[in-house]
Design an enzyme around this catalytic site. Structure first.
Site, PDB file in Angstrom:
ATOM      1  N   ALA A 226      38.038  47.369  80.338  1.00 44.39           N
ATOM      2  CA  ALA A 226      36.743  47.397  80.937  1.00 44.39           C
ATOM      3  C   ALA A 226      36.984  48.302  82.318  1.00 44.39           C
ATOM      4  O   ALA A 226      36.567  49.334  83.111  1.00 44.39           O
ATOM      5  CB  ALA A 226      36.704  45.917  81.715  1.00 44.39           C
ATOM      6  N   GLU A 229      35.574  52.130  80.846  1.00 41.70           N
ATOM      7  CA  GLU A 229      34.167  52.541  80.837  1.00 41.70           C
ATOM      8  C   GLU A 229      33.356  52.141  81.964  1.00 41.70           C
ATOM      9  O   GLU A 229      32.573  53.378  82.343  1.00 41.70           O
ATOM     10  CB  GLU A 229      34.061  51.743  79.474  1.00 41.70           C
ATOM     11  CG  GLU A 229      34.440  52.538  78.437  1.00 41.70           C
ATOM     12  CD  GLU A 229      33.977  53.050  78.624  1.00 41.70           C
ATOM     13  OE1 GLU A 229      33.198  53.503  78.093  1.00 41.70           O
ATOM     14  OE2 GLU A 229      34.682  53.895  77.398  1.00 41.70           O
ATOM     15  N   SER A 231      34.868  52.101  85.429  1.00 43.34           N
ATOM     16  CA  SER A 231      34.840  52.874  86.851  1.00 43.34           C
ATOM     17  C   SER A 231      34.525  54.117  86.092  1.00 43.34           C
ATOM     18  O   SER A 231      33.688  54.925  87.059  1.00 43.34           O
ATOM     19  CB  SER A 231      36.569  52.752  86.933  1.00 43.34           C
ATOM     20  OG  SER A 231      36.978  51.604  87.066  1.00 43.34           O
ATOM     21  N   CYS A 336      33.453  39.296  86.741  1.00 43.71           N
ATOM     22  CA  CYS A 336      34.857  40.774  86.465  1.00 43.71           C
ATOM     23  C   CYS A 336      35.935  40.665  87.127  1.00 43.71           C
ATOM     24  O   CYS A 336      36.134  41.204  88.052  1.00 43.71           O
ATOM     25  CB  CYS A 336      34.389  42.558  86.607  1.00 43.71           C
ATOM     26  SG  CYS A 336      35.392  43.350  86.446  1.00 43.71           S
ATOM     27  N   GLU A 345      38.598  52.589  93.636  1.00 40.39           N
ATOM     28  CA  GLU A 345      38.117  53.098  92.687  1.00 40.39           C
ATOM     29  C   GLU A 345      37.380  53.958  92.576  1.00 40.39           C
ATOM     30  O   GLU A 345      37.235  55.450  92.961  1.00 40.39           O
ATOM     31  CB  GLU A 345      38.639  53.371  91.279  1.00 40.39           C
ATOM     32  CG  GLU A 345      38.548  53.991  90.305  1.00 40.39           C
ATOM     33  CD  GLU A 345      39.288  53.566  89.385  1.00 40.39           C
ATOM     34  OE1 GLU A 345      38.188  55.062  88.126  1.00 40.39           O
ATOM     35  OE2 GLU A 345      40.218  52.747  88.062  1.00 40.39           O
TER      36      GLU A 345
END
Length: 386
Positions: A226, A229, A231, A336, A345
């Protein structure tokens, strides 16, 4: 006419087709995939929040072939409902709550600046910035040694191809190999951290002692996949949108205070995750449509995030959009867990890239997938003017 999720023209730009589907009905039956589709914001939100619609993992058959993939999914929080989900998520959340995420804010910013500085006058945002940034961040959080980090992205990219609507035998074989190798690596790393604990998430998960070995491996791989992908694809797709809207790019450079809002708009405008499937544990009504027990319904997040009933001028890219109740991070029980880290990020990558007068050097190349929307390459060049 039913949407073809494998059609390359649709994958290139799914939004007109998704808008037509939404106009056809908030919830419709999709014969090719044998499931209902929730295309409006309200319907997708209901699918994500209704506790009668859940994730009930069933091993893929034949089990002896798919066991490496099944093992990683039957033991992870995203594929379970309470009480298993509650136990798994609470244990991982405890590790996150120790301050691991916030302590990474400054290192993430520094890494993003370094990657952009080292990229050169012409580079690929994905390969040279987004991917190494995502790898560095999630690997640092989990405690993966630097020498091993180049293995993570190929493993992750291979495994997530299993989530697509259609797959080739070659794709599945590569994914199963990646599952075996990734799980084996993490078992070894967990054993090393048990012997010599460090200030990282793997060490804390090992120390919890309430996670079985398979659960620890599955939880770590979920976070790694997670984290990679979402980010990578959010920053890559978001930068494509920004570079295609020079007025918004200029607005953001003039007012960097909009960077957090711009990050949310990147996720809304071109959602990295387009489909999240739930199964009805009982007969459930969604937007006036009865979903019989045992049937699947997919929340189409990209369609929901462009619903004109919720978003003014939904097909416009607006870096100052407020409010922005997008569903890019999900909603409800399965919201999430890594959203705070993903936001840090994304904002760090965006801030570093904004320091350069970038222009698209060529047309970005789409990855031929729908569920996880992404580009293969985003080539850019440093221009001569702002």
């Amino acid at each position: 006419m039913a949407i073809d999720f494998t059609d390359l023209a649709f994958i290139q730009d799914p939004y007109p087709g998704l808008a037509a589907l939404r106009e056809q009905g908030a919830v419709t039956w999709h014969e090719p995939t044998g499931q209902f589709l929730a295309a409006s914001h309200a319907a997708a939100d209901a699918v994500l929040r209704d506790r009668r619609l859940g994730r009930f993992w069933q091993d893929r058959e034949p089990a002896e072939v798919y066991e490496p993939f099944n093992l990683l999914h039957r033991n992870q929080m995203m594929e379970n409902e309470p009480p298993a989900h509650t136990r798994l998520r609470s244990l991982v959340a405890k590790a996150f709550a120790r301050g691991h995420v916030e302590r990474l804010r400054e290192p993430i910013a520094a890494t993003a600046v370094r990657l952009v500085r080292e990229a050169g006058p012409r580079f690929d945002i994905l390969a040279d910035v987004a991917e190494p940034l995502a790898v560095a961040v999630i690997a640092e959080l989990l405690g993966v040694p630097e020498a091993d980090r180049p293995k993570l992205r190929p493993w992750s990219a291979a495994i997530v191809r299993m989530y697509e609507v259609s797959r080739t035998p070659e794709t599945e074989a590569k994914a199963l190999d990646a599952c075996r190798e990734f799980a084996g690596y993490l078992r070894d790393l967990a054993a090393r951290r048990a012997a010599e604990p460090r200030d990282d998430l793997i060490s804390h998960l090992v120390a919890v002692r309430e996670l079985e070995s398979d659960e620890l491996v599955a939880s770590a791989i979920l976070l790694l996949n997670a984290g990679h992908e979402a980010s990578v694809n959010a920053l890559g797709g978001g930068m494509v949108a920004l570079l295609r809207h020079p007025d918004q790019l200029a607005r953001l450079r003039k007012d960097p205070g909009l960077i957090p809002a711009a990050g949310e708009e990147m996720i809304r405008y071109d959602s990295p995750l387009h489909m999240f499937v739930r199964t009805a544990a009982a007969d459930v009504d969604v937007a006036g449509v009865r979903i019989p027990a045992g049937h699947k319904i997919a929340a189409l997040l990209g369609a929901a995030n462009r619903d004109p009933a919720v978003f003014a001028r939904p097909d416009e890219f607006d870096v100052g959009r407020d409010p922005n109740p997008h569903l890019g991070f999900g909603a409800g029980l399965h919201f999430c867990l890594g959203a705070p880290l993903a936001r840090i990020e994304l904002q760090a990558g965006l801030r570093a890239l904004l320091a350069l007068p970038l222009e698209l050097a060529a047309e970005p190349v789409n990855r031929p997938t729908f569920v996880l929307r992404a580009y293969e390459t985003v080539p850019v060049v440093i221009g001569t003017s702002e």
